[in-house]
Design a protein around this motif. Structure first.
Motif, PDB file in Angstrom:
ATOM      1  N   ARG A   1       0.829  -1.207   0.000  1.00 61.64           N
ATOM      2  CA  ARG A   1       0.000   0.000   0.000  1.00 61.64           C
ATOM      3  C   ARG A   1       0.863   1.255   0.000  1.00 61.64           C
ATOM      4  NH1 ARG A   1      -3.103  -1.592   3.655  1.00 61.64           N
ATOM      5  NH2 ARG A   1      -2.184  -0.567   5.462  1.00 61.64           N
ATOM      6  N   ASP A   2       1.925   1.277   0.816  1.00 60.42           N
ATOM      7  CA  ASP A   2       2.815   2.430   0.847  1.00 60.42           C
ATOM      8  C   ASP A   2       3.539   2.605  -0.490  1.00 60.42           C
ATOM      9  OD1 ASP A   2       2.108   2.927   3.442  1.00 60.42           O
ATOM     10  OD2 ASP A   2       3.832   1.926   4.332  1.00 60.42           O
ATOM     11  N   PHE A   3       3.964   1.484  -1.061  1.00 61.02           N
ATOM     12  CA  PHE A   3       4.634   1.519  -2.364  1.00 61.02           C
ATOM     13  C   PHE A   3       3.693   2.077  -3.440  1.00 61.02           C
ATOM     14  CE2 PHE A   3       5.633  -0.818  -6.365  1.00 61.02           C
ATOM     15  CZ  PHE A   3       6.854  -0.230  -6.623  1.00 61.02           C
ATOM     16  N   PHE A   4       2.445   1.615  -3.421  1.00 56.90           N
ATOM     17  CA  PHE A   4       1.443   2.062  -4.387  1.00 56.90           C
ATOM     18  C   PHE A   4       1.171   3.561  -4.231  1.00 56.90           C
ATOM     19  CE2 PHE A   4      -3.229   2.503  -5.334  1.00 56.90           C
ATOM     20  CZ  PHE A   4      -3.109   2.441  -6.701  1.00 56.90           C
ATOM     21  N   LEU A   5       1.116   4.047  -2.996  1.00 61.09           N
ATOM     22  CA  LEU A   5       0.853   5.460  -2.752  1.00 61.09           C
ATOM     23  C   LEU A   5       1.982   6.334  -3.301  1.00 61.09           C
ATOM     24  CD1 LEU A   5      -0.929   7.628  -1.551  1.00 61.09           C
ATOM     25  CD2 LEU A   5       0.156   7.254   0.651  1.00 61.09           C
ATOM     26  N   VAL A   6       3.224   5.864  -3.171  1.00 59.18           N
ATOM     27  CA  VAL A   6       4.357   6.609  -3.736  1.00 59.18           C
ATOM     28  C   VAL A   6       4.220   6.704  -5.250  1.00 59.18           C
ATOM     29  CG1 VAL A   6       6.854   6.598  -4.073  1.00 59.18           C
ATOM     30  CG2 VAL A   6       5.909   6.011  -1.851  1.00 59.18           C
ATOM     31  N   LEU A   7       3.798   5.615  -5.896  1.00 61.19           N
ATOM     32  CA  LEU A   7       3.618   5.624  -7.350  1.00 61.19           C
ATOM     33  C   LEU A   7       2.494   6.575  -7.755  1.00 61.19           C
ATOM     34  CD1 LEU A   7       4.028   1.864  -8.333  1.00 61.19           C
ATOM     35  CD2 LEU A   7       5.748   3.645  -8.125  1.00 61.19           C
ATOM     36  N   ILE A   8       1.423   6.620  -6.963  1.00 64.23           N
ATOM     37  CA  ILE A   8       0.336   7.555  -7.236  1.00 64.23           C
ATOM     38  C   ILE A   8       0.856   8.992  -7.217  1.00 64.23           C
ATOM     39  CG2 ILE A   8      -1.729   8.588  -6.202  1.00 64.23           C
ATOM     40  CD1 ILE A   8      -2.697   5.846  -5.471  1.00 64.23           C
ATOM     41  N   ALA A   9       1.627   9.312  -6.186  1.00 64.34           N
ATOM     42  CA  ALA A   9       2.172  10.661  -6.070  1.00 64.34           C
ATOM     43  C   ALA A   9       3.066  10.996  -7.260  1.00 64.34           C
ATOM     44  CB  ALA A   9       2.951  10.792  -4.758  1.00 64.34           C
ATOM     45  N   GLU A  10       3.881  10.022  -7.694  1.00 60.42           N
ATOM     46  CA  GLU A  10       4.757  10.232  -8.851  1.00 60.42           C
ATOM     47  C   GLU A  10       3.934  10.493 -10.109  1.00 60.42           C
ATOM     48  OE1 GLU A  10       8.030  10.422  -9.260  1.00 60.42           O
ATOM     49  OE2 GLU A  10       8.387  10.316  -7.110  1.00 60.42           O
ATOM     50  N   ALA A  11       2.849   9.730 -10.295  1.00 64.45           N
ATOM     51  CA  ALA A  11       2.023   9.878 -11.491  1.00 64.45           C
ATOM     52  C   ALA A  11       1.362  11.249 -11.542  1.00 64.45           C
ATOM     53  CB  ALA A  11       0.962   8.775 -11.522  1.00 64.45           C
ATOM     54  N   LEU A  12       0.819  11.699 -10.405  1.00 59.64           N
ATOM     55  CA  LEU A  12       0.160  13.007 -10.364  1.00 59.64           C
ATOM     56  C   LEU A  12       1.163  14.135 -10.617  1.00 59.64           C
ATOM     57  CD1 LEU A  12      -2.248  12.528  -7.315  1.00 59.64           C
ATOM     58  CD2 LEU A  12      -2.876  12.714  -9.731  1.00 59.64           C
ATOM     59  N   SER A  13       2.352  14.002 -10.054  1.00 61.04           N
ATOM     60  CA  SER A  13       3.372  15.030 -10.246  1.00 61.04           C
ATOM     61  C   SER A  13       3.858  15.062 -11.692  1.00 61.04           C
ATOM     62  CB  SER A  13       4.541  14.776  -9.294  1.00 61.04           C
ATOM     63  OG  SER A  13       5.581  15.703  -9.520  1.00 61.04           O
ATOM     64  N   ASP A  14       4.062  13.876 -12.252  1.00 56.95           N
ATOM     65  CA  ASP A  14       4.622  13.767 -13.594  1.00 56.95           C
ATOM     66  C   ASP A  14       3.644  14.248 -14.658  1.00 56.95           C
ATOM     67  OD1 ASP A  14       6.369  13.074 -15.643  1.00 56.95           O
ATOM     68  OD2 ASP A  14       5.500  11.077 -15.813  1.00 56.95           O
ATOM     69  N   LYS A  15       2.375  13.813 -14.558  1.00 55.41           N
ATOM     70  CA  LYS A  15       1.421  14.098 -15.619  1.00 55.41           C
ATOM     71  C   LYS A  15       0.692  15.424 -15.431  1.00 55.41           C
ATOM     72  CE  LYS A  15      -0.739  13.576 -19.342  1.00 55.41           C
ATOM     73  NZ  LYS A  15      -0.008  13.652 -20.621  1.00 55.41           N
ATOM     74  N   TYR A  16       0.294  15.734 -14.214  1.00 57.49           N
ATOM     75  CA  TYR A  16      -0.545  16.910 -13.988  1.00 57.49           C
ATOM     76  C   TYR A  16       0.133  17.998 -13.145  1.00 57.49           C
ATOM     77  CZ  TYR A  16      -4.191  13.828 -15.730  1.00 57.49           C
ATOM     78  OH  TYR A  16      -4.937  12.976 -16.503  1.00 57.49           O
ATOM     79  N   ASN A  17       1.404  17.776 -12.781  1.00 56.46           N
ATOM     80  CA  ASN A  17       2.138  18.740 -11.958  1.00 56.46           C
ATOM     81  C   ASN A  17       1.406  19.014 -10.648  1.00 56.46           C
ATOM     82  OD1 ASN A  17       4.352  20.398 -11.441  1.00 56.46           O
ATOM     83  ND2 ASN A  17       3.327  22.214 -12.257  1.00 56.46           N
TER      84      ASN A  17
END
Length: 352
Positions: free
Chosen positions: A155-171
């Protein structure tokens, strides 16, 4: 915790070779019947021609609810909601154990484990107080959803990936450490439909090191279907690769930091409420921190209804929500070096 063309690919997060973005059913219908491909076909028995839908290289799927995450934006501290939902059409990642994930995260390639997911466009919806808030949907396979429900590490690993995706695609930068799963709410707003491309599913299945018979059969059926070819300019590809390497290193550092936080321990504490005229006037907290020798080793963050105390150096982590509206500006904290005791006093804003 309160989800390019698009799989989130932890190893190559900006190359757009994965699951496509969500489009609404209305947009799909407009594209289908009003010449998205510019093609026409004659109607039988008439001289007139009509628009026809292009060959379907994808499926439009409606995900089912999972859970809702509430967190905050880094710069503005505004609420941000993430609907983690489920879709069978999105393939699961390869099934590995917590020990295997830990080994991967500690290796030289910590981002080599890929989580297929589909991300929607962010939108504005209403929270429980009917205030406008930002929200986004992340769709994953139900098998992986079951895994993150049971395993804090995944779950923690998945949350880090979510944060990366939001930052990368939508800033959009969110506070991973302040994320909380809302236990009484599976989603906020309305879940959007997702468009899953066949070529993207094929990419994921082809990457499996130990595919099942079901995976092989699915891959074979996809290889027999038509695929779309996309050419990328050589200069653009070089820039993408360079950016990808930079993000890979950033993500590696963030993942290791989040895993370190997951291993933190809760210090001994007491939490009390001072009552006046039958109303809570002040929240009082005491923490015993025997490893700390100075307040400089502590980070204290008091939110609207949350107390977060952390010592990265000594592995302490206290994170708790309270049922009161805290007056953050008037909070007081004193660390007693002799007794290793941190005392906090936080006035409560009276209920209107």
């Amino acid at each position: 915790m309160e989800q390019r063309r698009n799989f989130l690919d932890a190893d190559n997060s900006i190359l757009e070779n994965n699951l496509r973005f969500v489009k609404s059913d209305l947009e799909e219908n407009l594209n289908q019947f009003f010449g998205a491909s510019g093609g026409t076909k004659s109607s039988p028995g008439s001289g007139k021609s009509k628009s026809v839908a292009p060959p379907r290289e994808y499926k439009v799927v409606q995900p089912t609810p999972g859970f809702c995450i509430k967190t905050f934006k880094v710069n503005t501290n505004e609420k941000y909601f993430i609907n983690v939902c489920q879709a069978e059409e999105i393939p699961p990642p390869e099934d590995i154990s917590e020990a295997q994930l830990t080994e991967i995260l500690n290796s030289d390639e910590p981002s080599s484990y890929r989580i297929p997911m589909s991300i929607s466009e962010p939108r504005v919806t209403k929270d429980k107080s009917d205030n406008p808030v930002d929200a986004v949907d992340f769709a994953i396979n139900p098998k992986f959803f079951a895994k993150i429900e049971k395993s804090a590490l995944f779950r923690d690993f998945f949350l880090v990936l979510i944060a990366e995706a939001l930052s990368d695609k939508y800033n959009v930068q969110i506070k991973v450490d302040k994320a909380i799963i809302l236990t009484k709410r599976k989603f906020i707003g309305t879940l959007l439909s997702h468009r899953v491309r066949n070529t993207d599913v094929k990419t994921v299945l082809s990457s499996y090191k130990n595919p099942t018979n079901e995976d092989l059969n699915k891959l074979k059926s996809l290889e027999n279907s038509k695929t779309l070819v996309q050419e990328i300019d050589a200069k653009e590809l070089q820039n993408l690769k360079k950016k990808s390497e930079e993000l890979k290193q950033q993500q590696s550092n963030r993942i290791k930091q989040e895993i370190a936080q997951a291993a933190s321990t809760v210090p001994d504490y007491k939490l009390r409420a001072r009552i006046k005229n039958e109303e809570v006037e002040e929240v009082q907290a005491e923490f015993y921190l025997p490893k700390c020798i100075s307040s400089q080793e502590l980070t204290l963050d008091i939110g609207e209804d949350r107390i977060l105390l952390e010592s990265m150096k000594h592995g302490y982590l206290f994170d708790k929500f309270v049922n009161y509206r805290l007056n953050q500006d008037r909070a007081r904290a004193i660390f007693d070096k002799t007794n290793k005791m941190l005392q906090i006093r936080i006035p409560v804003i009276p209920a209107q």
